[in-house]
Design a protein around this motif. Structure first.
Motif, PDB file in Angstrom:
ATOM      1  N   UNK A 242       0.785  -1.184   0.111  1.00 14.37           N
ATOM      2  CA  UNK A 242      -0.049   0.152  -0.060  1.00 14.37           C
ATOM      3  C   UNK A 242       0.787   1.280  -0.045  1.00 14.37           C
ATOM      4  N   UNK A 243       0.228   2.358  -0.024  1.00 11.55           N
ATOM      5  CA  UNK A 243       0.937   3.626   0.200  1.00 11.55           C
ATOM      6  C   UNK A 243       0.058   4.508   0.936  1.00 11.55           C
ATOM      7  N   UNK A 244       0.796   5.940   0.957  1.00 16.74           N
ATOM      8  CA  UNK A 244       0.122   6.788   1.980  1.00 16.74           C
ATOM      9  C   UNK A 244       0.363   8.134   1.487  1.00 16.74           C
ATOM     10  N   UNK A 245      -0.296   9.094   2.072  1.00 14.31           N
ATOM     11  CA  UNK A 245       0.063  10.543   1.590  1.00 14.31           C
ATOM     12  C   UNK A 245       0.637  11.130   2.623  1.00 14.31           C
ATOM     13  N   UNK A 246       1.949  12.206   2.292  1.00  9.55           N
ATOM     14  CA  UNK A 246       2.733  12.666   3.144  1.00  9.55           C
ATOM     15  C   UNK A 246       2.613  14.289   3.203  1.00  9.55           C
ATOM     16  N   UNK A 247       2.639  15.199   4.141  1.00  4.63           N
ATOM     17  CA  UNK A 247       2.688  16.338   4.223  1.00  4.63           C
ATOM     18  C   UNK A 247       3.961  16.648   5.077  1.00  4.63           C
ATOM     19  N   UNK A 248       4.587  17.685   4.686  1.00  2.25           N
ATOM     20  CA  UNK A 248       5.589  18.302   5.273  1.00  2.25           C
ATOM     21  C   UNK A 248       5.756  19.737   5.780  1.00  2.25           C
ATOM     22  N   UNK A 249       6.214  20.071   6.819  1.00  2.00           N
ATOM     23  CA  UNK A 249       6.225  21.136   7.589  1.00  2.00           C
ATOM     24  C   UNK A 249       6.380  22.706   6.509  1.00  2.00           C
ATOM     25  N   UNK A 250       7.171  22.144   5.458  1.00  2.00           N
ATOM     26  CA  UNK A 250       7.807  23.118   4.554  1.00  2.00           C
ATOM     27  C   UNK A 250       6.682  23.569   3.411  1.00  2.00           C
ATOM     28  N   UNK A 251       5.810  22.583   3.260  1.00  2.00           N
ATOM     29  CA  UNK A 251       4.484  23.011   2.437  1.00  2.00           C
ATOM     30  C   UNK A 251       3.370  22.667   2.837  1.00  2.00           C
ATOM     31  N   UNK A 252       2.792  23.508   3.804  1.00  2.00           N
ATOM     32  CA  UNK A 252       1.499  23.129   4.386  1.00  2.00           C
ATOM     33  C   UNK A 252       0.596  22.852   3.528  1.00  2.00           C
ATOM     34  N   UNK A 253      -0.448  21.706   3.573  1.00  2.00           N
ATOM     35  CA  UNK A 253      -1.762  21.413   2.890  1.00  2.00           C
ATOM     36  C   UNK A 253      -1.280  20.934   1.387  1.00  2.00           C
ATOM     37  N   UNK A 298       0.959  12.025   8.243  1.00  2.00           N
ATOM     38  CA  UNK A 298       0.562  10.986   7.283  1.00  2.00           C
ATOM     39  C   UNK A 298      -0.904  10.741   7.073  1.00  2.00           C
ATOM     40  N   UNK A 299      -1.514  10.711   5.775  1.00  2.00           N
ATOM     41  CA  UNK A 299      -2.876  10.427   5.560  1.00  2.00           C
ATOM     42  C   UNK A 299      -2.992   8.797   5.728  1.00  2.00           C
ATOM     43  N   UNK A 300      -4.137   8.404   5.653  1.00  2.00           N
ATOM     44  CA  UNK A 300      -4.537   6.987   5.847  1.00  2.00           C
ATOM     45  C   UNK A 300      -3.695   6.131   4.985  1.00  2.00           C
ATOM     46  N   UNK A 301      -3.478   4.952   4.970  1.00  2.00           N
ATOM     47  CA  UNK A 301      -3.162   3.923   4.141  1.00  2.00           C
ATOM     48  C   UNK A 301      -4.067   3.575   2.685  1.00  2.00           C
ATOM     49  N   UNK A 302      -3.686   3.475   1.669  1.00  2.00           N
ATOM     50  CA  UNK A 302      -4.623   3.048   0.665  1.00  2.00           C
ATOM     51  C   UNK A 302      -3.740   2.193  -0.437  1.00  2.00           C
ATOM     52  N   UNK A 303      -4.634   1.800  -1.354  1.00  2.00           N
ATOM     53  CA  UNK A 303      -3.910   0.833  -2.372  1.00  2.00           C
ATOM     54  C   UNK A 303      -4.240  -0.662  -2.345  1.00  2.00           C
ATOM     55  N   UNK A 304      -4.229  -1.081  -3.387  1.00  2.00           N
ATOM     56  CA  UNK A 304      -4.866  -2.604  -3.615  1.00  2.00           C
ATOM     57  C   UNK A 304      -3.822  -3.573  -4.013  1.00  2.00           C
ATOM     58  N   UNK A 305      -2.337  -2.978  -4.317  1.00  2.00           N
ATOM     59  CA  UNK A 305      -1.263  -3.560  -4.664  1.00  2.00           C
ATOM     60  C   UNK A 305      -0.758  -4.655  -3.370  1.00  2.00           C
ATOM     61  N   UNK A 420      -3.477 -12.713 -17.315  1.00  2.00           N
ATOM     62  CA  UNK A 420      -5.078 -12.341 -17.382  1.00  2.00           C
ATOM     63  C   UNK A 420      -4.970 -10.666 -16.537  1.00  2.00           C
ATOM     64  N   UNK A 421      -5.539  -9.875 -17.203  1.00  2.00           N
ATOM     65  CA  UNK A 421      -5.903  -8.680 -16.463  1.00  2.00           C
ATOM     66  C   UNK A 421      -6.121  -8.587 -15.128  1.00  2.00           C
ATOM     67  N   UNK A 422      -7.140  -9.669 -14.735  1.00  2.00           N
ATOM     68  CA  UNK A 422      -7.437  -9.514 -13.316  1.00  2.00           C
ATOM     69  C   UNK A 422      -6.164  -9.984 -12.459  1.00  2.00           C
ATOM     70  N   UNK A 423      -5.115 -10.406 -13.007  1.00  2.00           N
ATOM     71  CA  UNK A 423      -3.832 -11.002 -11.978  1.00  2.00           C
ATOM     72  C   UNK A 423      -2.928  -9.697 -12.023  1.00  2.00           C
ATOM     73  N   UNK A 424      -3.144  -8.675 -12.761  1.00  2.00           N
ATOM     74  CA  UNK A 424      -2.129  -7.734 -12.685  1.00  2.00           C
ATOM     75  C   UNK A 424      -2.391  -6.503 -11.845  1.00  2.00           C
ATOM     76  N   UNK A 425      -1.751  -6.037 -10.915  1.00  2.00           N
ATOM     77  CA  UNK A 425      -1.887  -5.048  -9.835  1.00  2.00           C
ATOM     78  C   UNK A 425      -0.772  -4.001  -9.950  1.00  2.00           C
ATOM     79  N   UNK A 426      -0.931  -2.705  -9.577  1.00  2.00           N
ATOM     80  CA  UNK A 426      -0.169  -1.871 -10.058  1.00  2.00           C
ATOM     81  C   UNK A 426      -0.652  -0.618  -9.208  1.00  2.00           C
ATOM     82  N   UNK A 427       0.196   0.334  -8.803  1.00  2.00           N
ATOM     83  CA  UNK A 427      -0.103   1.425  -8.228  1.00  2.00           C
ATOM     84  C   UNK A 427      -0.897   2.388  -9.310  1.00  2.00           C
ATOM     85  N   UNK A 428      -2.192   3.177  -8.885  1.00  2.00           N
ATOM     86  CA  UNK A 428      -2.807   3.945  -9.907  1.00  2.00           C
ATOM     87  C   UNK A 428      -2.007   4.939 -10.554  1.00  2.00           C
ATOM     88  N   UNK A 429      -1.983   4.711 -11.969  1.00  2.00           N
ATOM     89  CA  UNK A 429      -1.257   5.873 -13.089  1.00  2.00           C
ATOM     90  C   UNK A 429      -1.667   7.183 -12.566  1.00  2.00           C
TER      91      UNK A 429
END
Length: 436
Positions: A242-253, A298-305, A420-429
């Motif tokens: 999975x992956x998450x989103x990060x925010x740093x103090x140098x670039x709020x929001x 940190x935001x919440x974890x997400x992703x289906x890979x 098969x396409x159903x057996x291929x997993x990847x991060x969202x483009x």
């Protein structure tokens, strides 16, 4: 805020919004009085007992129509076709309406809007375009609603966004816009916003809107790649891949997506591989400025890979550049489950210099006889082509992580060689394009 909604305005003037997109409050349960309603208060909520894999943004393959489109979907698609050539103008007008009519919402957005500009509208239009594909759409919207909590989005913000969405569309789809089209968009947006609101309300009862995390180590592997390890302020449940989103103090929001570089660890630490890219605000801050003691969000974890541990299928993994991070996490995950499943990892880079984590991967290979690591150095970054030389792969589940172009080419190549396409997993483009 990626996407929060409104009344119609065919000339850019706002109606009173009465009854339009009015969110339904989630039903109260016996424990509601004990549930904080603000993001700040929700920091003290207990996280879920285990992370759930959530769907990434909708792909073209997922959204193939299975039946005749509904009347609303046809009207929405007609609008989309008309505004496509002027998408930039629609976006600019949307934000002009939003910040003029609802200046209190400006604080939810970063000071500089260049990188944020397209995200709300793109997310909403993506959802609207696929309104008939309920199974995929609901997972997408629930994930979106949960993720919006970290921006401070509240249920009462949705009507404002919907109002400005309709105002923008009615202005730039003037040829096809009529009362019937407007009604279709109102119904569509109401469905979208309510799904997101309900998902956020449900998530608030079990997880914080964000986590604070202290940088505990910063390992500069190359002049532009760092491995950043952080300690969350409370348990952070996630799954390898999975992956998450990060925010740093140098670039709020300003939030950017990064994959976890290891499976969940007993000490609770999280690691990320970050490559500084030109004009990458967050990536440059993490590589060149972050130091132990700095506090990130940190935001919440997400992703289906993620790995399906109920099967014995082999695993074919393609990792390009820092895309090796989630692949490494998958290797650790398989090792922890103790099943000797064949696992082939192709680690691609343009130069030897870019194989910054090859020593780690080769050590894993020495420890696990079921693992094969194949470094592929190619100036053209033709990693998918190299995979064709090995195999066969028809009995393997495939995982891809890396630059968007590599993923697109990789999916095509893997289909061509019989996976098969159903057996291929990847991060969202889509997510990769939006990150730096």
């Amino acid at each position: 805020m990626d996407a929060p909604t409104t009344t119609s305005a065919d000339d850019g003037t706002s109606g009173d919004g009465s009854g339009w997109f009015t969110p339904r409050k989630p039903p109260k349960g016996p424990e509601d009085e004990r549930i904080p309603t603000s993001p700040e208060a929700s920091q003290h909520q207990a996280p879920p007992p285990h992370a759930q894999s959530t769907a990434p943004p909708i792909s073209v393959e997922q959204a193939k129509p299975a039946r005749k489109a509904s009347a609303d979907a046809l009207l929405v698609q007609r609008t989309m076709a008309e505004i496509a050539p002027v998408a930039d103008k629609v976006t600019s007008y949307f934000y002009a309406l939003l910040f003029t009519r609802h200046p209190e919402l400006r604080a939810l957005f970063p000071a500089a809007m260049d990188t944020q500009r397209d995200r709300i509208l793109k997310a909403l239009l993506t959802a609207a375009e696929h309104i008939d594909h309920t199974d995929v759409l609901v997972a997408y919207l629930k994930n979106l609603g949960r993720g919006h909590r970290k921006y401070g989005t509240q249920a009462e913000h949705y009507p404002a966004v919907g109002e400005c969405l309709i105002g923008s569309l009615s202005r730039y789809a003037s040829t096809t816009w009529d009362e019937e089209t407007e009604a279709a968009w109102v119904r569509t947006y109401t469905t979208i916003s309510q799904t997101m609101i309900d998902a956020a309300a449900e998530d608030e009862m079990r997880a914080p809107a964000w986590w604070f995390a202290e940088v505990v180590s910063h390992d500069l592997r190359t002049p532009d790649i760092a491995v950043v390890t952080v300690r969350p302020d409370q348990p952070y449940p996630f799954l390898a891949g999975q992956y998450t989103s990060l925010e740093t103090p140098w670039w709020p929001r300003v939030w950017r997506h990064y994959s976890f570089a290891s499976a969940p660890r007993p000490d609770g630490l999280l690691s990320f591989h970050v490559k500084a890219v030109p004009a990458g605000w967050v990536s440059n801050a993490l590589v060149h400025h972050a130091r132990p003691g700095d506090i990130l969000r940190l935001g919440p974890p997400t992703g289906s890979m993620t790995v399906d541990h109920t099967t014995d299928s082999g695993l074919l993994c393609l990792g390009g550049g820092t895309g090796i991070a989630p692949i490494k996490a998958l290797v650790e995950d398989v090792a922890e489950h103790g099943r000797r499943r064949p696992m082939e990892v192709f680690y691609g880079a343009r130069t030897d210099h870019d194989l910054y984590d090859i020593d780690t991967m080769l050590r894993l290979q020495q420890s696990h006889p079921w693992l094969a690591v194949r470094p592929i150095v190619d100036q053209r970054a033709q990693l998918p082509d190299a995979v064709r030389e090995y195999g066969p792969w028809n009995e393997y589940d495939a995982y891809l992580s890396g630059p968007p172009g590599m993923i697109r080419n990789g999916v095509d190549a893997l289909r061509d060689i019989g996976i098969p396409e159903g057996r291929i997993r990847h991060d969202s483009v889509e997510e990769l394009v939006a990150s730096d």
